[in-house]
Structures are given as C-alpha cells and as structure tokens.
Design a protein around this motif. Structure first.
Motif, PDB file in Angstrom:
ATOM      1  N   LEU A  60      -8.779 -23.712   1.719  1.00 42.64           N
ATOM      2  CA  LEU A  60      -8.049 -24.503   2.709  1.00 42.64           C
ATOM      3  C   LEU A  60      -8.991 -25.281   3.614  1.00 42.64           C
ATOM      4  CD1 LEU A  60      -5.309 -21.918   3.755  1.00 42.64           C
ATOM      5  CD2 LEU A  60      -5.039 -23.904   2.266  1.00 42.64           C
ATOM      6  N   SER A  61     -10.201 -24.790   3.796  1.00 45.52           N
ATOM      7  CA  SER A  61     -11.107 -25.427   4.749  1.00 45.52           C
ATOM      8  C   SER A  61     -12.207 -26.223   4.065  1.00 45.52           C
ATOM      9  CB  SER A  61     -11.707 -24.363   5.673  1.00 45.52           C
ATOM     10  OG  SER A  61     -12.515 -23.475   4.931  1.00 45.52           O
ATOM     11  N   GLY A  62     -11.941 -26.829   2.936  1.00 44.48           N
ATOM     12  CA  GLY A  62     -12.932 -27.714   2.354  1.00 44.48           C
ATOM     13  C   GLY A  62     -13.261 -27.423   0.922  1.00 44.48           C
ATOM     14  N   GLY A  63     -12.912 -26.287   0.445  1.00 48.53           N
ATOM     15  CA  GLY A  63     -13.111 -25.975  -0.960  1.00 48.53           C
ATOM     16  C   GLY A  63     -14.550 -25.739  -1.348  1.00 48.53           C
ATOM     17  N   GLY A  64     -14.786 -25.964  -2.625  1.00 48.78           N
ATOM     18  CA  GLY A  64     -16.076 -25.645  -3.221  1.00 48.78           C
ATOM     19  C   GLY A  64     -17.207 -26.516  -2.735  1.00 48.78           C
ATOM     20  N   GLU A  65     -16.913 -27.781  -2.422  1.00 49.07           N
ATOM     21  CA  GLU A  65     -17.984 -28.670  -1.967  1.00 49.07           C
ATOM     22  C   GLU A  65     -18.564 -28.198  -0.650  1.00 49.07           C
ATOM     23  OE1 GLU A  65     -16.849 -32.758  -1.973  1.00 49.07           O
ATOM     24  OE2 GLU A  65     -16.052 -32.636  -4.013  1.00 49.07           O
TER      25      GLU A  65
END
Length: 111
Positions: A60-65
């Motif tokens: 939810l807060s930006g994912g894998g990147e």
C-alpha cells in the motif's frame, strides 16, 4: 478355595487398573505433545500473519520499488561504513595502540 477365587479376581482387577493407568499416562503424554504442537503452530500462524500484514502495508505504501530503494540505501550506507568509516576508525585505534605500546616500552617514570 473361595480365597483363591477372590485372589484371582483381585489380581485381575489390579492388572486391569494398571493397564488403565498406563493408557492414561500415554494419553496424557500425547495430549502434552499435541498442546506443544498447537502452541508452535499458533506461533507460526501469528508470525506469518505479521509477515503478511507487513507485506500488505508495504504494498500500500509504494510496493516493491520503494522496498528496493530502501534496500539500496542500506547497501550504500553499509558500503560507506566498510570502505570509509571502519578503516578510519581502525587507523585511529592502531595509532592509539602504538602510542600505548610506546608508553609501556619506555619503562616506569622515575621521580
């Protein structure tokens, strides 16, 4: 003769009681093992639930990147520490050690 019949009945009753006690001990042992396994499984479930919650929060807060960026920052920081900071600290410690060894080798200070 009747005493012998009572003796055999008592012997049979004692034998049956002992078998029941043995069975009870086995069941209690299995119950203890199962409780231990249950506790272990509950801990694993709690841990995995926490991992899932963290993964979802990360998603939810930006994912894998974002995670990859954070890891890269950590690698860069650790690389700096290994390449720059720790050698500087080691050199300072070696200099202090040489200073102390020099003081020890000079011998006692006379008055």
């Amino acid at each position: 003769l009747q005493a012998m019949d009572n003796y055999q009945e008592m012997l049979d009753a004692v034998s049956a009681l002992r078998q029941e006690q043995d069975e009870q001990m086995r069941l209690e042992g299995r119950l203890g093992e199962q409780r231990s396994q249950l506790s272990h499984a509950e801990h694993q479930v709690a841990h995995m639930s926490q991992v899932v919650r963290e993964a979802q929060a990360q998603d939810l807060s930006g994912g894998g990147e974002q995670l990859l960026g954070q890891l890269q920052e950590e690698v860069d920081k650790n690389r700096y520490l290994c390449d720059q900071e720790l050698p500087r600290m080691l050199d300072a410690q070696r200099a202090r050690l040489a200073q102390l060894e020099g003081a020890v080798n000079e011998g006692p200070v006379s008055e």
